[in-house]
Scaffold this motif. Structure first.
Motif, PDB file in Angstrom:
ATOM      1  N   ARG A  69      -5.242  -8.492   8.299  1.00  0.00           N
ATOM      2  CA  ARG A  69      -5.349  -7.301   9.139  1.00  0.00           C
ATOM      3  C   ARG A  69      -6.172  -6.220   8.444  1.00  0.00           C
ATOM      4  N   LEU A  70      -5.962  -6.071   7.144  1.00  0.00           N
ATOM      5  CA  LEU A  70      -6.696  -5.064   6.387  1.00  0.00           C
ATOM      6  C   LEU A  70      -8.198  -5.369   6.369  1.00  0.00           C
ATOM      7  N   LEU A 121       0.841  -1.187   0.000  1.00  0.00           N
ATOM      8  CA  LEU A 121       0.000   0.000   0.000  1.00  0.00           C
ATOM      9  C   LEU A 121       0.882   1.245   0.000  1.00  0.00           C
ATOM     10  N   GLU A 122       0.484   2.232  -0.768  1.00  0.00           N
ATOM     11  CA  GLU A 122       1.239   3.463  -0.850  1.00  0.00           C
ATOM     12  C   GLU A 122       1.268   4.128   0.531  1.00  0.00           C
ATOM     13  N   GLN A 123       2.454   4.495   0.970  1.00  0.00           N
ATOM     14  CA  GLN A 123       2.720   5.174   2.241  1.00  0.00           C
ATOM     15  C   GLN A 123       2.461   4.287   3.461  1.00  0.00           C
ATOM     16  N   ARG A 124       2.106   3.014   3.243  1.00  0.00           N
ATOM     17  CA  ARG A 124       1.899   2.108   4.383  1.00  0.00           C
ATOM     18  C   ARG A 124       2.765   0.858   4.290  1.00  0.00           C
ATOM     19  N   GLY A 125       3.412   0.689   3.171  1.00  0.00           N
ATOM     20  CA  GLY A 125       4.272  -0.460   2.997  1.00  0.00           C
ATOM     21  C   GLY A 125       3.490  -1.739   2.777  1.00  0.00           C
ATOM     22  N   HIS A 126       4.108  -2.857   3.071  1.00  0.00           N
ATOM     23  CA  HIS A 126       3.460  -4.157   2.893  1.00  0.00           C
ATOM     24  C   HIS A 126       2.619  -4.479   4.135  1.00  0.00           C
ATOM     25  N   ARG A 127       1.340  -4.787   3.902  1.00  0.00           N
ATOM     26  CA  ARG A 127       0.424  -5.057   5.006  1.00  0.00           C
ATOM     27  C   ARG A 127      -0.234  -6.421   4.818  1.00  0.00           C
ATOM     28  N   GLU A 129      -9.619  -4.515   9.764  1.00  0.00           N
ATOM     29  CA  GLU A 129      -9.782  -3.077   9.941  1.00  0.00           C
ATOM     30  C   GLU A 129     -11.076  -2.577   9.324  1.00  0.00           C
TER      31      GLU A 129
END
Length: 438
Positions: A383-384, A373-379, A387
């Motif tokens: 978890r996503l 994810l842009e500005q969040r790195g690998h997630r 959320e």
């Protein structure tokens, strides 16, 4: 016009502007009298076109002559006759199977703004009430046969429910009518025949007005059921606020407003809501609902019913059936991404906006997926999904877009369903709970 004709004419008042009246003609006393009465009425009143339908079950040798008998009757009355032959499926109840086959024909034959007329009379209504009472039916069952109801695209009407069989017999003799006597009607191993030949004669000897009283009780139960339906509609409306996952296309209700009701009122509301989807258990077998309602948060309980499952997720209860009960097939290569992609057993996906470079394929969650994810790195995908509160039952069906081994997008989830620069978006049109496509 005779009193009998006046009564029938009044019963049919709501249906005089129908496109057509179809008479379910078995050839027996009640349907023969009904058809004859209608033909007499149309001589003095403008009525919709009248036709007759005879369903041939082929369950006994005597039935071979019934279509010809009905044809002679209809020819003499100048009424068109349709004879439909059906195959009755073997099962525990031959009576029920024959009835189901019959009504499949009636549904197919009755179009929009058309009415199917059947000849059930007051004695039939009393038998139905007693039969259902002995089976432990509730208020809805004890309402017996409704005077009218939806039937496919049209309606079914029973205009003779206030008429005793003796009055039909008198009319038939006065007009020299002949009718079929079904030999199976004397077989007392059938429950209804046992009531008719063994139980009701004894009841009438002691209480001559037994059939009339029972029919009146059925009418009281029908009125009570109408009030229960109104209450259920109010309770369902109070729990029908939409949520962020309305795009799943699944019937759902908020749990809290339902759980706040008394147990009897809960069952009443759920019976009304679920009746459109499935056959319901009797009152003694609702433990599945109690377990689903009382489960701890996050337990994801399921109540399995005849035609599907009721799930609890995200403070709501959800109805799942058809394709939703099975894991869809994956992966699916998207050879022509400029076109809608049909997903086996899982609706379809499409791109909105530009088309990303390939090769592309759609798959489903297996566990351990990671998304950049842009500005969040690998997630971690799990978890996503947590959320965003995605219901557990939907997670395994969310289309995942891959290019080679890279997870590019998760359909329909804001922030996960598009390219970083927003040039394209992955849109999923899920399979509906009735197995159709949204």
């Amino acid at each position: 016009m005779s009193d009998f004709s006046t009564l029938l004419f009044a019963a049919l008042k709501p249906w005089r502007n129908a496109k057509a009246w179809h008479v379910a003609l078995s050839g027996g006393l009640d349907s023969t009298v009904l058809l004859h009465l209608l033909v007499q009425l149309r001589q003095t009143h403008p009525l919709p076109p009248i036709t007759a339908i005879h369903v041939y079950h082929g369950l006994q040798a005597a039935a071979d002559a019934w279509p010809a008998h009905c044809q002679v009757l209809c020819d003499g009355l100048s009424v068109p006759l349709q004879v439909v032959r059906v195959q009755v499926q073997a099962g525990a109840s031959i009576e029920r199977a024959a009835r189901d086959a019959r009504y499949q024909v009636f549904v197919a034959a009755t179009g929009a703004q058309e009415v199917l007329l059947t000849g059930q009379h007051r004695d039939d209504q009393a038998e139905t009430l007693l039969f259902r009472l002995l089976r432990g039916a509730g208020v809805s069952g004890l309402a017996a046969m409704p005077r009218q109801r939806r039937l496919g695209a049209g309606h079914l009407c029973r205009p003779l429910l206030d008429v005793p069989r003796t009055q039909l017999e008198t009319y038939a003799r006065e007009h020299n009518l002949s009718w079929i006597e079904d030999p199976s009607n004397t077989q007392t191993d059938f429950s209804r025949n046992y009531l008719r030949h063994e139980v009701f004669p004894a009841l009438r000897r002691r209480w001559p007005q037994a059939a009339a009283s029972m029919a009146r009780s059925a009418a009281h139960c029908a009125e009570a059921q109408g009030l229960l339906d109104e209450l259920a509609q109010q309770d369902i409306h109070a729990a029908s606020a939409a949520d962020e996952f309305v795009w799943l296309g699944l019937p759902s209700l908020e749990l809290a407003p339902v759980a706040a009701l008394s147990p009897a009122r809960q069952r009443n509301a759920l019976r009304h809501w679920l009746a459109a989807f499935t056959q319901l258990p009797d009152t003694d077998h609702w433990a599945g609902w109690d377990a689903l309602r009382d489960a701890r948060d996050g337990a994801q309980p399921v109540w399995k019913l005849a035609q599907g499952e009721l799930h609890r997720a995200g403070a709501r209860i959800w109805w799942l059936s058809g394709d939703w009960l099975y894991q869809p097939t994956a992966p699916v290569s998207w050879v022509q991404p400029d076109q809608v992609l049909a997903l086996p057993g899982n609706g379809r996906v499409r791109f909105v906006g530009d088309i990303p470079d390939g090769p592309l394929q759609v798959s489903y969650r297996q566990g351990g997926e990671v998304m950049a994810l842009e500005q969040r790195g690998h997630r971690d995908l799990k978890r996503l999904l947590n959320e965003r509160g995605v219901p557990l039952f939907a997670r395994g069906r969310l289309p995942l877009l891959y290019r080679n081994e890279q997870l590019l997008a998760v359909a329909n989830l804001n922030g996960l369903d598009s390219s970083p620069c927003g040039r394209w978006q992955l849109q999923w049109l899920p399979t509906l709970s009735d197995q159709g496509l949204s």
